[in-house]
Design a protein around this motif. Structure first.
Motif, PDB file in Angstrom:
ATOM      1  N   ALA A 120       0.861  -1.176   0.000  1.00 21.35           N
ATOM      2  CA  ALA A 120       0.000   0.000   0.000  1.00 21.35           C
ATOM      3  C   ALA A 120       0.896   1.224   0.000  1.00 21.35           C
ATOM      4  CB  ALA A 120      -0.902  -0.012   1.224  1.00 21.35           C
ATOM      5  N   HIS A 121       0.753   2.054  -1.019  1.00 19.18           N
ATOM      6  CA  HIS A 121       1.581   3.263  -1.135  1.00 19.18           C
ATOM      7  C   HIS A 121       0.835   4.402  -0.460  1.00 19.18           C
ATOM      8  CE1 HIS A 121       4.079   0.990  -3.895  1.00 19.18           C
ATOM      9  NE2 HIS A 121       2.958   0.620  -4.508  1.00 19.18           N
ATOM     10  N   VAL A 122       1.356   4.858   0.638  1.00 17.05           N
ATOM     11  CA  VAL A 122       0.572   5.733   1.513  1.00 17.05           C
ATOM     12  C   VAL A 122       1.300   7.032   1.834  1.00 17.05           C
ATOM     13  CG1 VAL A 122      -0.648   3.777   2.555  1.00 17.05           C
ATOM     14  CG2 VAL A 122       1.472   4.619   3.602  1.00 17.05           C
ATOM     15  N   HIS A 123       0.553   7.958   2.453  1.00 18.65           N
ATOM     16  CA  HIS A 123       1.115   9.195   2.961  1.00 18.65           C
ATOM     17  C   HIS A 123       1.685   8.954   4.366  1.00 18.65           C
ATOM     18  CE1 HIS A 123      -3.242   9.019   3.822  1.00 18.65           C
ATOM     19  NE2 HIS A 123      -2.874   9.427   5.029  1.00 18.65           N
ATOM     20  N   GLN A 124       2.533   9.856   4.810  1.00 19.28           N
ATOM     21  CA  GLN A 124       3.213   9.686   6.100  1.00 19.28           C
ATOM     22  C   GLN A 124       2.211   9.560   7.246  1.00 19.28           C
ATOM     23  OE1 GLN A 124       6.551   9.229   6.646  1.00 19.28           O
ATOM     24  NE2 GLN A 124       5.947   8.818   8.770  1.00 19.28           N
ATOM     25  N   GLY A 125       1.115  10.329   7.174  1.00 24.65           N
ATOM     26  CA  GLY A 125       0.119  10.296   8.243  1.00 24.65           C
ATOM     27  C   GLY A 125      -0.438   8.901   8.464  1.00 24.65           C
ATOM     28  N   ALA A 126      -0.580   8.147   7.396  1.00 25.64           N
ATOM     29  CA  ALA A 126      -1.082   6.780   7.529  1.00 25.64           C
ATOM     30  C   ALA A 126      -0.077   5.929   8.301  1.00 25.64           C
ATOM     31  CB  ALA A 126      -1.350   6.190   6.150  1.00 25.64           C
ATOM     32  N   ILE A 127       1.187   6.124   7.997  1.00 21.96           N
ATOM     33  CA  ILE A 127       2.228   5.358   8.705  1.00 21.96           C
ATOM     34  C   ILE A 127       2.257   5.754  10.175  1.00 21.96           C
ATOM     35  CG2 ILE A 127       4.729   4.996   8.866  1.00 21.96           C
ATOM     36  CD1 ILE A 127       4.762   5.269   5.750  1.00 21.96           C
ATOM     37  N   ASP A 128       2.115   7.041  10.447  1.00 27.38           N
ATOM     38  CA  ASP A 128       2.127   7.505  11.846  1.00 27.38           C
ATOM     39  C   ASP A 128       0.997   6.874  12.640  1.00 27.38           C
ATOM     40  OD1 ASP A 128       4.249   9.137  11.209  1.00 27.38           O
ATOM     41  OD2 ASP A 128       3.034  10.955  10.995  1.00 27.38           O
ATOM     42  N   VAL A 129      -0.181   6.804  12.056  1.00 23.70           N
ATOM     43  CA  VAL A 129      -1.353   6.354  12.805  1.00 23.70           C
ATOM     44  C   VAL A 129      -1.476   4.831  12.780  1.00 23.70           C
ATOM     45  CG1 VAL A 129      -3.884   6.407  12.876  1.00 23.70           C
ATOM     46  CG2 VAL A 129      -2.596   8.520  12.493  1.00 23.70           C
ATOM     47  N   LEU A 130      -1.152   4.223  11.638  1.00 23.43           N
ATOM     48  CA  LEU A 130      -1.369   2.781  11.492  1.00 23.43           C
ATOM     49  C   LEU A 130      -0.127   1.963  11.815  1.00 23.43           C
ATOM     50  CD1 LEU A 130      -3.133   2.952   7.998  1.00 23.43           C
ATOM     51  CD2 LEU A 130      -4.243   2.883  10.240  1.00 23.43           C
ATOM     52  N   GLY A 131       1.019   2.608  11.855  1.00 16.89           N
ATOM     53  CA  GLY A 131       2.272   1.862  11.903  1.00 16.89           C
ATOM     54  C   GLY A 131       2.521   1.112  13.196  1.00 16.89           C
ATOM     55  N   SER A 132       1.841   1.511  14.285  1.00 12.77           N
ATOM     56  CA  SER A 132       2.199   0.950  15.581  1.00 12.77           C
ATOM     57  C   SER A 132       1.579  -0.416  15.840  1.00 12.77           C
ATOM     58  CB  SER A 132       1.800   1.924  16.697  1.00 12.77           C
ATOM     59  OG  SER A 132       0.413   2.137  16.701  1.00 12.77           O
ATOM     60  N   VAL A 133       0.569  -0.791  15.045  1.00 18.60           N
ATOM     61  CA  VAL A 133      -0.093  -2.067  15.289  1.00 18.60           C
ATOM     62  C   VAL A 133       0.374  -3.098  14.262  1.00 18.60           C
ATOM     63  CG1 VAL A 133      -2.301  -3.264  15.338  1.00 18.60           C
ATOM     64  CG2 VAL A 133      -2.110  -0.954  16.279  1.00 18.60           C
ATOM     65  N   VAL A 134       0.933  -4.198  14.740  1.00 15.59           N
ATOM     66  CA  VAL A 134       1.380  -5.241  13.817  1.00 15.59           C
ATOM     67  C   VAL A 134       0.367  -6.384  13.811  1.00 15.59           C
ATOM     68  CG1 VAL A 134       3.235  -6.842  13.241  1.00 15.59           C
ATOM     69  CG2 VAL A 134       3.764  -4.568  14.162  1.00 15.59           C
ATOM     70  N   VAL A 135       0.100  -6.925  14.974  1.00 14.72           N
ATOM     71  CA  VAL A 135      -0.912  -7.980  15.096  1.00 14.72           C
ATOM     72  C   VAL A 135      -2.031  -7.458  15.981  1.00 14.72           C
ATOM     73  CG1 VAL A 135      -1.391 -10.335  15.852  1.00 14.72           C
ATOM     74  CG2 VAL A 135       0.820  -9.779  14.826  1.00 14.72           C
ATOM     75  N   PRO A 136      -3.180  -7.136  15.405  1.00 11.54           N
ATOM     76  CA  PRO A 136      -4.252  -6.550  16.210  1.00 11.54           C
ATOM     77  C   PRO A 136      -4.830  -7.570  17.190  1.00 11.54           C
ATOM     78  CG  PRO A 136      -5.016  -6.978  13.982  1.00 11.54           C
ATOM     79  CD  PRO A 136      -3.559  -7.272  13.985  1.00 11.54           C
ATOM     80  N   SER A 137      -5.115  -7.099  18.390  1.00  8.12           N
ATOM     81  CA  SER A 137      -5.656  -8.013  19.402  1.00  8.12           C
ATOM     82  C   SER A 137      -7.106  -7.694  19.752  1.00  8.12           C
ATOM     83  CB  SER A 137      -4.781  -7.956  20.659  1.00  8.12           C
ATOM     84  OG  SER A 137      -4.765  -6.658  21.182  1.00  8.12           O
ATOM     85  N   THR A 138      -7.662  -6.666  19.153  1.00  6.78           N
ATOM     86  CA  THR A 138      -9.082  -6.344  19.359  1.00  6.78           C
ATOM     87  C   THR A 138      -9.663  -5.893  18.028  1.00  6.78           C
ATOM     88  OG1 THR A 138      -8.694  -3.997  19.790  1.00  6.78           O
ATOM     89  CG2 THR A 138      -8.622  -5.456  21.701  1.00  6.78           C
ATOM     90  N   VAL A 139     -10.979  -5.911  17.944  1.00  9.98           N
ATOM     91  CA  VAL A 139     -11.659  -5.414  16.750  1.00  9.98           C
ATOM     92  C   VAL A 139     -11.237  -3.970  16.480  1.00  9.98           C
ATOM     93  CG1 VAL A 139     -13.899  -4.676  15.843  1.00  9.98           C
ATOM     94  CG2 VAL A 139     -13.672  -6.927  16.904  1.00  9.98           C
ATOM     95  N   HIS A 140     -11.197  -3.188  17.563  1.00 14.60           N
ATOM     96  CA  HIS A 140     -10.890  -1.780  17.366  1.00 14.60           C
ATOM     97  C   HIS A 140      -9.491  -1.588  16.812  1.00 14.60           C
ATOM     98  CE1 HIS A 140     -10.223   2.494  18.492  1.00 14.60           C
ATOM     99  NE2 HIS A 140     -11.446   2.576  18.024  1.00 14.60           N
ATOM    100  N   GLN A 141      -8.542  -2.352  17.351  1.00  8.98           N
ATOM    101  CA  GLN A 141      -7.166  -2.246  16.848  1.00  8.98           C
ATOM    102  C   GLN A 141      -7.086  -2.720  15.397  1.00  8.98           C
ATOM    103  OE1 GLN A 141      -4.342  -4.384  19.289  1.00  8.98           O
ATOM    104  NE2 GLN A 141      -3.132  -2.533  19.633  1.00  8.98           N
ATOM    105  N   ALA A 142      -7.901  -3.719  15.069  1.00 10.43           N
ATOM    106  CA  ALA A 142      -7.896  -4.242  13.700  1.00 10.43           C
ATOM    107  C   ALA A 142      -8.308  -3.178  12.695  1.00 10.43           C
ATOM    108  CB  ALA A 142      -8.827  -5.445  13.594  1.00 10.43           C
TER     109      ALA A 142
END
Lengths: 459, 459
Positions: free
Chosen positions: B304-326
């Motif tokens: 996915a070719h994204v803007h920096q803001g997406a990386i800032d917000v989405l980058g911290s979760v690798v394996v989601p452990s809740t629906v919300h994190q997913a």
């Protein structure tokens, strides 16, 4: 040094037992409580305080409903949330509440509104009340030190960091686990707010900051008790408080000698009723006036040698247009000290724009001083240079302004200040003030903290 | 260009008349309201939402007391303050509420809780409700643009800027003067808060941010109506919001074509029930799958070719452990899109950790893309590179994800989403949902906005 300072701090707050707090810390905490109660009484009738009280009543929207928690200014009772909000607003108004120098945090006005309200709601003992209050002080002071000087340049630390202090106190009062306490920190820290911008307009935000720091911190702990999760590193994380609002944060300060260093007793009482940044210079000027037996009319000019933080906070007001703004004006404070010998609530109310004070104000300037700035915020040194009309240049200096830990107020002085504040606002007659004082000095021994007023009042 | 943009913006909000709002803006605002109401219904039963609702009831502490304002998730009534708080929490939970691209603000979840509650409290007309809501959108969007990309790196703009949007909407609803509205901005801005730190722990803060942005903004306006003064330049002042929380703020954006450019209609509806930063790539992946008739099993990897803001917000979760994190995990969203054709509330709830989705997730990476980043936040371009197991490299692209202004949802699509969300949470039966929808489409014509439920419901 832990790799998770937020967690260590939360565990300390959660596990702090009354028995582990040294007696001199307990005694000082009682003094700080009494001093706070006087400040809260002193806020009665102040327009911003009464406005927040009216908002709280309307937001609750339940005229008949009672509660267990005192609103100190009008002796009604409400829920813990609205009591914390209203008493938080009231106790910061007269600028007589305490301050911790190193953190530039005013702990009382965000901690005691929460611990008193929750202790009354829960019927908790005085020992629990003291332990929770100390938890709030110890946490808040360390978080303030952690956030550093850069934070205070833009943010009102008592608003931002005060939310964490309030949450820590509430968490301990509610007997939260360390994990829940960490959740409470997360929910508190993500609500941390308070900007200095209001100062240049003499706006009412200072009362809003303390009201909402207390209320939001209490909310954070109540949510955590009910399973609401918060960020685990809200203080030191990559998108946490320091990342967003500080450029010189030092995580080591969060856990500085927990349980060994009692930061609570480093807290200063305010002697003058002005912004604390004016006090060192005020006392230094008093020392010159006394040493040389000067008449105020002898004084041609005063230079207050200050730290940068004083210039940041006080620099925006040149001619104060309200009592509150006058408390943030170095010239007015030094004028009151020179002409009236004291810058107290009555002196400000009567004379902040009197002719002699306004004229003196024009003769005062501030200058950044390297020694004072280097020592700050650990030590608040007062230095002034006075030039006299007959051509002398005199230096004044105090190393610890009156009220500082090494120059603290006695219980008699605290009681006198209490009675003066209650009379100033009309919140209590002399007799009532004495009864409130008697009960307040005994808070640590109370079996059960209940209402301060009327029938059900604690002994 | 004015030399006091905060004041110009406050005057615009205060003086916005329904008659001056073009019909297509009114129509879109109704659509946004209906879409918001569906999101609020969708939040019923969610743990963080119910926790905040319980807190609100306890803080009020008046079990018998009624009010004029609906709590949408449980159909009780309360005061405007607590209705704004609870509905603000509810409407952001399922990640289906609207977003304005350029400001990265979710306006609905902080504006409509306030305007609906106050319209119900005041018995205001639908036209007043629309005008106040548009005031909230126009102000909030411009303040979000003003605060810039640096702000969004650390701060959840909907929490911080949302407080100002809520204050603007409340001020217009209360018919405040321009001066009072500026005071409300001051009290709101000095309470602006919300940090992204909670994302890495899947904590519950997002609901707290929107709840308190709505409640604090409403409080700020109610205080201003009662004479409480706020900073006059809380946005652009030397110790204001931008000074403390942005490094690329542009004051010109605060007053960008006020009354000519209608930012409200630039707001996007969310089609997928995930963080908006995933939507461009999701739609781009869908376009590749459709164009080449791919089976998800054919896909070896997706970038996915994204803007920096997406990386800032989405980058911290690798394996989601809740629906919300997913919902903040690019791999999960693309997996749902690939396997289920849609990443909706039911798909997340059932399948966020299903074997096929988890396996797909491992094949997804994000990469910063210069073109996408340059266009952001004005345009949210979706670009993906797909490699197939048989060795092909395929490019997918969308210039406007579904729901964006140029690719907006029809009223039928909004209604279908509404019914789906109400059914998902159990907040309303199909029949009830239809009745709520019928009334909601007619909100602009209501003589008097009253409760949505039961006996007193608006026609």
């Amino acid at each position: 040094m832990t790799d998770h300072p937020s967690r260590a701090l939360a565990a300390f707050a959660s596990q702090l037992r009354f028995d582990s707090i040294p007696p001199h810390v307990v005694e000082r905490t009682v003094n700080l409580y009494v001093d706070w109660l006087g400040s809260a009484l002193g806020g009665k009738g102040a327009r911003p305080v009464e406005t927040i009280a009216r908002f709280a009543r309307a937001a609750r929207g339940a005229p008949e409903a009672q509660g267990a928690c005192d609103v100190i200014t009008d002796r009604t009772r409400t829920t813990a949330y609205f009591a914390a909000m209203t008493n938080g607003a009231a106790s910061h108004f007269v600028e007589q509440d305490d301050v911790h120098n190193g953190s530039v945090l005013h702990p009382a006005t965000v901690v005691f509104p929460v611990t008193l309200a929750l202790a009354q709601a829960l019927g908790a003992s005085g020992q629990e009340f003291i332990a929770a209050s100390v938890a709030g002080y110890e946490v808040g002071i360390r978080v303030g030190e952690f956030m550093g000087r850069s934070h205070y340049k833009i943010f009102h630390t008592t608003g931002t960091v005060g939310t964490i202090a309030a949450a820590a106190a509430a968490a301990r009062m509610l007997k939260l686990t360390p994990e829940q306490t960490l959740d409470a920190f997360g929910s508190a820290g993500t609500q941390a707010s308070g900007l200095w911008e209001f100062l240049r307009d003499a706006a009412d935000s200072k009362q809003l900051h303390t009201a909402m720091a207390a209320a939001n911190g209490l909310m954070a702990a109540q949510l955590a008790a009910d399973g609401f999760r918060g960020a685990q590193r809200i203080l030191e994380g990559a998108q946490g408080m320091a990342a967003g609002m500080s450029s010189d944060a030092d995580p080591a300060k969060l856990v500085d000698r927990l349980g060994e260093r009692w930061a609570t007793v480093e807290t200063s009482f305010k002697y003058h009723a002005a912004c604390r940044h004016t006090h060192p210079a005020a006392d230094a000027l008093l020392s010159v006036i006394e040493a040389y037996r000067l008449d105020p009319d002898d004084i041609a000019s005063v230079t207050a040698h200050v730290h940068q933080g004083a210039i940041d906070v006080l620099g925006s007001v040149v001619v104060p247009s309200t009592v509150h703004q006058a408390k943030f004006n170095m010239g007015t404070v030094l004028g009151l000290v020179a002409w009236r010998g004291y810058a107290g609530v009555n002196e400000f109310e009567r004379d902040y724009s009197a002719g002699d004070i306004a004229a003196f104000r024009e003769r005062v300037t501030m200058a950044l001083d390297e020694e004072v700035d280097r020592a700050y915020p650990a030590r608040w040194i007062g230095k002034v240079t006075v030039t006299t009309r007959d051509g002398r240049t005199l230096q004044g200096r105090v190393d610890e302004p009156k009220g500082d830990p090494g120059n603290t107020l006695s219980r008699d002085e605290i009681a006198a200040k209490f009675v003066r504040l209650a009379a100033f606002s009309g919140a209590a007659s002399g007799e009532e003030a004495q009864r409130l004082l008697d009960a307040a000095w005994g808070i640590a021994e109370a079996q059960r903290v209940s209402t301060l007023f009327g029938e059900g009042a604690s002994a």
